[in-house]
Design a protein around this motif. Structure first.
Motif, short mmCIF file in Angstrom:
data_model
loop_
_atom_site.label_atom_id
_atom_site.label_comp_id
_atom_site.label_asym_id
_atom_site.label_seq_id
_atom_site.Cartn_x
_atom_site.Cartn_y
_atom_site.Cartn_z
N TRP A 86 72.03 42.31 66.38
CA TRP A 86 72.70 41.68 67.51
C TRP A 86 73.71 42.67 68.09
O TRP A 86 74.24 43.53 67.37
CB TRP A 86 73.43 40.42 67.06
CG TRP A 86 72.55 39.25 66.82
CD1 TRP A 86 71.72 39.05 65.75
CD2 TRP A 86 72.40 38.10 67.67
NE1 TRP A 86 71.06 37.85 65.88
CE2 TRP A 86 71.46 37.24 67.04
CE3 TRP A 86 72.96 37.72 68.88
CZ2 TRP A 86 71.08 36.03 67.60
CZ3 TRP A 86 72.59 36.50 69.43
CH2 TRP A 86 71.66 35.68 68.80
N LYS A 113 64.70 31.91 67.10
CA LYS A 113 66.07 31.53 66.79
C LYS A 113 66.75 30.94 68.01
O LYS A 113 66.32 31.17 69.13
CB LYS A 113 66.87 32.76 66.29
CG LYS A 113 66.40 33.30 64.95
CD LYS A 113 67.12 34.56 64.56
CE LYS A 113 66.56 35.77 65.27
NZ LYS A 113 65.21 36.11 64.82
N GLU A 114 67.79 30.17 67.77
CA GLU A 114 68.62 29.62 68.83
C GLU A 114 70.07 29.91 68.52
O GLU A 114 70.47 29.89 67.34
CB GLU A 114 68.35 28.12 68.98
CG GLU A 114 66.93 27.83 69.45
CD GLU A 114 66.53 26.37 69.29
OE1 GLU A 114 66.92 25.56 70.13
OE2 GLU A 114 65.80 26.08 68.32
N SER A 115 70.86 30.17 69.56
CA SER A 115 72.24 30.61 69.33
C SER A 115 73.22 29.80 70.16
O SER A 115 72.88 29.26 71.21
CB SER A 115 72.39 32.10 69.65
OG SER A 115 72.09 32.35 71.01
N CYS A 117 77.78 29.76 70.83
CA CYS A 117 79.12 30.23 70.50
C CYS A 117 80.12 29.10 70.63
O CYS A 117 80.03 28.27 71.55
CB CYS A 117 79.54 31.38 71.43
SG CYS A 117 78.78 32.96 71.05
N LEU A 122 79.84 32.75 66.30
CA LEU A 122 78.49 32.73 66.85
C LEU A 122 77.58 32.08 65.82
O LEU A 122 77.49 32.54 64.69
CB LEU A 122 78.02 34.16 67.15
CG LEU A 122 76.52 34.36 67.38
CD1 LEU A 122 76.07 33.64 68.66
CD2 LEU A 122 76.17 35.84 67.44
N VAL A 124 73.80 31.04 64.74
CA VAL A 124 72.39 31.38 64.98
C VAL A 124 71.54 30.52 64.05
O VAL A 124 71.66 30.60 62.82
CB VAL A 124 72.12 32.87 64.74
CG1 VAL A 124 70.66 33.19 65.05
CG2 VAL A 124 73.04 33.73 65.58
N SER A 125 70.69 29.70 64.66
CA SER A 125 69.85 28.77 63.91
C SER A 125 68.42 29.28 63.89
O SER A 125 67.89 29.73 64.90
CB SER A 125 69.91 27.38 64.55
OG SER A 125 68.97 26.51 63.98
N TRP A 144 78.96 38.19 58.80
CA TRP A 144 78.07 37.04 58.83
C TRP A 144 78.27 36.17 57.59
O TRP A 144 78.46 36.68 56.48
CB TRP A 144 76.61 37.48 58.88
CG TRP A 144 76.19 38.13 60.16
CD1 TRP A 144 76.14 39.46 60.42
CD2 TRP A 144 75.76 37.46 61.35
NE1 TRP A 144 75.69 39.68 61.70
CE2 TRP A 144 75.45 38.47 62.30
CE3 TRP A 144 75.59 36.12 61.72
CZ2 TRP A 144 74.99 38.17 63.58
CZ3 TRP A 144 75.14 35.82 62.99
CH2 TRP A 144 74.84 36.84 63.91
N ASN A 364 67.65 36.04 72.36
CA ASN A 364 68.77 35.11 72.29
C ASN A 364 69.96 35.69 73.05
O ASN A 364 70.16 36.90 73.07
CB ASN A 364 69.19 34.86 70.85
CG ASN A 364 68.11 34.18 70.03
OD1 ASN A 364 67.40 34.85 69.31
ND2 ASN A 364 67.98 32.88 70.13
N SER A 366 74.18 34.35 74.01
CA SER A 366 75.22 33.33 73.98
C SER A 366 76.54 33.97 74.37
O SER A 366 76.80 35.14 74.07
CB SER A 366 75.31 32.71 72.59
OG SER A 366 76.16 31.59 72.59
#
Length: 372
Positions: A86, A113-115, A117, A122, A124-125, A144, A364, A366
């Motif tokens: 990232w 993935k989906e993000s 904020c 942040l 991240v799923s 992280w 992604n 965000s």
């Protein structure tokens, strides 16, 4: 004193008489006021001064001070094709930095993935071998962390930064419920916990979320019968219920690829990008309709709505994607725009490109605003 251009010490005072052994330290309050005015991208360097500055640069109080004194310097977090890390982009200064490697398994690294904020985090799923998980990047620690998991793990859901909390709704559930969801949750970044919200009126996946008029909206998507939804709905926090907005998507840019609607809010106004014509529209609240604003410099139709970033950036809109002008090259360009409602015109500002010819796709994106 200075004589003949040469500095001389006063009579009776030699170099050995100057005592610099004690310099009063800055109070924490004053140090935070100074650090708050420095871009967050520089905080890790200032943390090298001493352990105290390092602790202050990682504290929640720093982000509270930035909010109190009105410093708004959003950061854009992106993961693009051709990159394993990232990156964080400061759109005001044009500074792009790489985040530490996300310590996930290969399934998560190469999967969808989906993000989102919220505050200085942040989220991240995505899916690991053991199931759906969330990885959390904390800006202050530049690190992280894993979790916390949602109450109902899901994918293809709507999400939005709603000030003090982040909200999600809908999507496809995994366990304990498998199917299209109407459940919703909110995330508290201070306590790092998810809490339930009331269920929506409609089950929907591939939907989009945004924060407007101090409300969390969910718009578009398809229901459990795979039928397109043109209604929207918003969460009324005072009454703790969802309010349906009939035909909110009627006249909005259509999606032929079943990608979530490309929507973003700037100056508390909602905008949507058509993935077939590359045209921008604005939502007219008074008439529950949409007005035309013209074409954008990015090809939203390149992958039928996927791989393009269309985000809120304070008073502006952020757009990242392949340029419509082929002479620019085959790489992502980054631009912002703001809408002048008096003449109904968009004003564009080109911020550059990601500099990587092999990165035509945004996986992604965000935006982290200065909200804590």
């Amino acid at each position: 004193m200075v004589q003949d251009g040469i500095a001389h010490l006063p009579v009776g005072l030699g170099p050995q008489d100057a005592d610099y052994s004690y310099i009063p330290p800055l109070s924490d309050d004053l140090a935070l006021l100074i650090l708050a005015r420095v871009p967050p991208s520089v905080h890790p360097k200032l943390g090298l001064v001493n352990k105290r500055y390092l602790a202050l640069s990682r504290s929640r109080e720093l982000y509270n001070v930035r909010q109190e004194i009105g410093i708004n310097e959003p950061a854009v977090f992106m993961l693009v094709s051709g990159e394993l890390h990232w990156c964080s982009l400061n759109p005001r200064l044009g500074i792009c930095t790489r985040l530490p490697e996300l310590p996930s398994d290969a399934c998560f690294a190469f999967g969808d993935k989906e993000s989102l904020c919220i505050g200085s985090q942040l989220l991240v799923s995505g899916k690991e071998i053991q199931g759906l998980v969330i990885w959390r990047y904390e800006l202050a620690a530049n690190k992280w962390f894993k979790g916390p998991s949602m109450i109902n793990p899901r994918c293809l859901f709507a999400s939005a930064n709603c000030g003090a909390v982040a909200c999600i709704a809908g999507g496809i559930g995994m366990l304990p419920y498998v199917g299209v969801l109407n459940s919703a949750e909110k995330y508290d970044p201070y306590r790092r916990v998810w809490e339930p919200l009331p269920v929506m009126n409609k089950r929907r996946k591939l939907c989009s979320g945004f924060f407007m008029d101090n409300r969390f909206y969910v718009i578009g998507g398809v229901d459990e019968f795979n039928k397109d939804l043109i209604c929207g709905e918003y969460y009324d926090g005072e009454r703790d219920v969802w309010i349906l907005v009939p035909e909110m998507m009627k006249g909005a840019p259509s999606s032929t690829s079943r990608s979530p609607p490309l929507v973003a809010v700037a100056n508390n106004e909602l905008y949507s990008l058509d993935t077939s014509s590359n045209r921008l529209k604005v939502y007219l609240k008074g008439s529950n309709s949409w007005g035309e604003l013209g074409e954008v410099p990015v090809r939203a139709d390149h992958s039928r709505g996927w791989g393009v970033a269309f985000k809120s950036l304070g008073d502006e809109l952020l757009l990242i994607g392949l340029p419509r002008d082929p002479s620019v090259g085959h790489r992502l360009i980054i631009c912002t725009c703001w809408h002048d409602p008096h003449v109904n015109m968009m004003h564009w500002r080109f911020l550059g490109s990601n500099g990587n010819n092999s990165s035509p796709f945004v996986f992604n994106c965000s935006v982290m605003a200065d909200r804590s």
